[in-house]
Scaffold this active site. Structure first.
Site, short mmCIF file in Angstrom:
data_model
loop_
_atom_site.label_atom_id
_atom_site.label_comp_id
_atom_site.label_asym_id
_atom_site.label_seq_id
_atom_site.Cartn_x
_atom_site.Cartn_y
_atom_site.Cartn_z
N HIS A 52 -4.74 -14.93 -43.85
CA HIS A 52 -6.13 -14.87 -43.38
C HIS A 52 -6.96 -15.86 -44.20
O HIS A 52 -6.83 -15.93 -45.41
CB HIS A 52 -6.65 -13.44 -43.55
CG HIS A 52 -8.12 -13.32 -43.34
ND1 HIS A 52 -8.75 -13.84 -42.22
CD2 HIS A 52 -9.10 -12.76 -44.08
CE1 HIS A 52 -10.03 -13.60 -42.29
NE2 HIS A 52 -10.28 -12.95 -43.42
N CYS A 56 -10.77 -8.36 -40.25
CA CYS A 56 -9.96 -9.58 -40.36
C CYS A 56 -8.48 -9.33 -40.10
O CYS A 56 -7.74 -10.26 -39.82
CB CYS A 56 -10.13 -10.19 -41.75
SG CYS A 56 -11.83 -10.56 -42.10
N ASN A 62 -14.47 -18.33 -42.58
CA ASN A 62 -13.79 -17.06 -42.27
C ASN A 62 -14.20 -16.61 -40.87
O ASN A 62 -15.35 -16.26 -40.64
CB ASN A 62 -14.20 -16.02 -43.33
CG ASN A 62 -13.55 -14.66 -43.10
OD1 ASN A 62 -12.94 -14.41 -42.06
ND2 ASN A 62 -13.69 -13.78 -44.08
N1 ACO Z 1 -24.75 -19.95 -53.65
C1 ACO Z 1 -25.03 -19.91 -54.95
N2 ACO Z 1 -24.86 -18.80 -55.70
C2 ACO Z 1 -24.37 -17.71 -55.11
C3 ACO Z 1 -24.04 -17.68 -53.72
C4 ACO Z 1 -24.25 -18.86 -52.99
N3 ACO Z 1 -23.98 -18.96 -51.68
N4 ACO Z 1 -23.57 -16.45 -53.41
C5 ACO Z 1 -23.59 -15.74 -54.53
N5 ACO Z 1 -24.07 -16.47 -55.55
C6 ACO Z 1 -24.27 -16.09 -56.95
C7 ACO Z 1 -24.39 -14.58 -57.11
O1 ACO Z 1 -25.71 -14.16 -56.87
C8 ACO Z 1 -23.97 -14.43 -58.56
O2 ACO Z 1 -25.09 -14.75 -59.39
P1 ACO Z 1 -25.36 -13.92 -60.74
O3 ACO Z 1 -24.15 -14.16 -61.60
O4 ACO Z 1 -26.60 -14.53 -61.24
O5 ACO Z 1 -25.49 -12.48 -60.32
C9 ACO Z 1 -22.91 -15.51 -58.77
O6 ACO Z 1 -23.11 -16.44 -57.71
C10 ACO Z 1 -21.49 -14.99 -58.73
O7 ACO Z 1 -21.33 -14.12 -57.62
P2 ACO Z 1 -19.96 -13.43 -57.27
O8 ACO Z 1 -20.15 -12.54 -56.06
O9 ACO Z 1 -19.37 -12.81 -58.49
O10 ACO Z 1 -19.11 -14.71 -56.85
P3 ACO Z 1 -17.59 -14.81 -56.51
O11 ACO Z 1 -16.95 -15.80 -57.36
O12 ACO Z 1 -16.93 -13.47 -56.40
O13 ACO Z 1 -17.61 -15.45 -55.04
C11 ACO Z 1 -17.31 -14.67 -52.76
C12 ACO Z 1 -18.24 -14.73 -53.98
C13 ACO Z 1 -17.10 -16.08 -52.29
C14 ACO Z 1 -17.98 -13.86 -51.66
C15 ACO Z 1 -15.96 -14.05 -53.15
O14 ACO Z 1 -16.18 -12.88 -53.89
C16 ACO Z 1 -15.07 -13.70 -51.96
O15 ACO Z 1 -14.55 -14.56 -51.28
N6 ACO Z 1 -14.79 -12.39 -51.75
C17 ACO Z 1 -13.78 -11.91 -50.78
C18 ACO Z 1 -14.16 -12.07 -49.35
C19 ACO Z 1 -13.08 -11.48 -48.49
O16 ACO Z 1 -11.90 -11.70 -48.67
N7 ACO Z 1 -13.42 -10.64 -47.53
C20 ACO Z 1 -12.43 -9.95 -46.76
C21 ACO Z 1 -12.31 -10.42 -45.41
S1 ACO Z 1 -13.82 -10.48 -44.52
C22 ACO Z 1 -13.75 -9.32 -43.22
O17 ACO Z 1 -12.95 -8.45 -43.16
C23 ACO Z 1 -14.81 -9.43 -42.15
#
Ligand code: ACO
Length: 330
Positions: free
Chosen positions: A254, A113, A284
């Site tokens: 980003h 990214c 993204n």
């Molecule tokens: N729908 C419903 N539930 C979901 C989904 C979904 N699509 N995805 C995950 N869950 C569930 C998980 O299984 C978990 O369930 P559990 O508590 O029973 O285990 C719960 O939701 C919470 O999951 P988390 O991963 O803790 O959720 P979080 O609030 O962290 O959100 C997300 C996830 C959106 C991916 C977030 O962590 C994020 O945006 N991370 C950063 C991404 C990023 O910046 N990446 C860098 C750039 S990308 C690149 O370089 C290519």
């Protein structure tokens, strides 16, 4: 001579993928996706379109808006983690051919990214050292080619698209890329990774059967690191240049997750109207996200010649970077 951000262009592929579509594909809801990410829609390239096709469309617009002829571009740097071909030729070479430009420097860079800011760093160095005059930088991704659409934790996040800019010269500091910083920490290499089909795990039936060719992400850990690293990085570049958020016209981060952007913007005292947000409409798009956001703001009439942009990015590697840049499209 200073490096100057001369023009912007972007391309969004036609196929829409909504949160409601994902409700039919995986165990998720529109509400969950909106609440946790801010994303509502992303666009997906057709089967026939590869990354270079998306990039070509964005590049054409950027070159046209720069007022240059194709023959005046003397380098192309394409930032992508979804190249047309795994090893060679580079996507930049394919784009150059599509643009009808040959006998110039053309290569890809891989910084996930952060790729567009990394590419801008290279272009700035090329231009300010006098090695090149007009560098076309591109962030382009067909993320749908490495996303596992049965994995609800990653598939809902990503979209396809491309953005491009021409970095040329100016003798005025107020038209220039003021400062730029890029960095990385390989200790977190497994936070965002496509484990298969590289030299470590060459492509094989086993690699494909285990889905190792797909993107994997430790989302929650990445989230926390992203907020802290981005905040620190922006603070540093502002302090280094004796600036505050008041000096910046638009904060263009980003577009990974609304909550990350909101947390960073709040910590840095950016008022809402200065924060550029496109994550809801494109998701993204990795290296394409910042130039697509710049283009969106330009085309909606908000971003004007002379405005000072603060770019800020974070991605796989891990990599990150920030830049203070005058928008100098005439
Ligand atoms: N729908 C419903 N539930 C979901 C989904 C979904 N699509 N995805 C995950 N869950 C569930 C998980 O299984 C978990 O369930 P559990 O508590 O029973 O285990 C719960 O939701 C919470 O999951 P988390 O991963 O803790 O959720 P979080 O609030 O962290 O959100 C997300 C996830 C959106 C991916 C977030 O962590 C994020 O945006 N991370 C950063 C991404 C990023 O910046 N990446 C860098 C750039 S990308 C690149 O370089 C290519």
């Amino acid at each position: 001579m200073y490096a100057s951000f001369k023009s912007i262009g972007a391309y969004v592929p036609p196929k829409k993928l909504t949160n409601q579509d994902f409700e039919k594909m995986v165990d998720t809801t529109d509400e969950w996706i909106k609440q946790r990410t801010g994303i509502e829609v992303r666009y997906i390239a057709s089967e026939e379109q590869s990354t270079s096709d998306l990039a070509y469309e964005a590049a054409k617009i950027a070159i046209e808006r720069s007022g240059l002829k194709h023959s005046e571009i003397d380098a192309i740097v394409c930032a992508t983690i979804t190249p047309d071909f795994l090893c060679m030729p580079s996507t930049a070479c394919v784009i150059a051919d599509k643009l009808g430009i040959s006998h110039i420097t053309a290569f890809d860079i891989s910084a996930a990214c952060s790729g567009f800011v990394y590419a801008m760093n290279i272009a700035k160095a090329f231009v300010e050292s006098g090695i090149k005059k007009n560098v076309l930088i591109i962030g382009a991704e067909k993320m749908s080619s490495i996303v596992d659409y049965s994995d609800r934790t990653t598939s809902i996040l990503f979209g396809d698209g491309a953005g491009a800019a021409v970095i040329g010269t100016s003798d005025k500091k107020e038209e220039s890329i003021i400062d730029l910083h890029t960095s990385s920490d390989g200790a977190y290499q497994d936070f965002l990774i496509t484990p298969g089909c590289g030299s470590k795990n060459p492509c094989s039936q086993k690699v494909l059967d285990e889905g190792m060719h797909y993107l994997k992400m430790k989302g929650n850990e990445t989230f926390k690191l992203a907020v802290n690293t981005l905040t620190r990085d922006v603070k540093n570049i502002l302090e280094k240049n004796s600036m505050t958020s008041d000096d910046i016209d638009f904060f263009i981060p980003h577009q990974a997750n609304f909550r990350i952007i909101d947390a960073v913007a709040r910590k840095l005292n950016f008022p809402q109207e200065k924060v550029v947000l496109t994550v809801a409409k494109y998701g993204n798009t990795s290296a394409a996200s910042i130039p697509m956001a710049i283009n969106d703001w330009y085309e909606s009439g908000k971003l004007k010649t002379g405005d000072l942009m603060l770019l800020d990015t974070f991605g796989g590697g891990l990599t990150w970077g920030s830049a203070i840049v005058h928008f100098n499209q005439k």
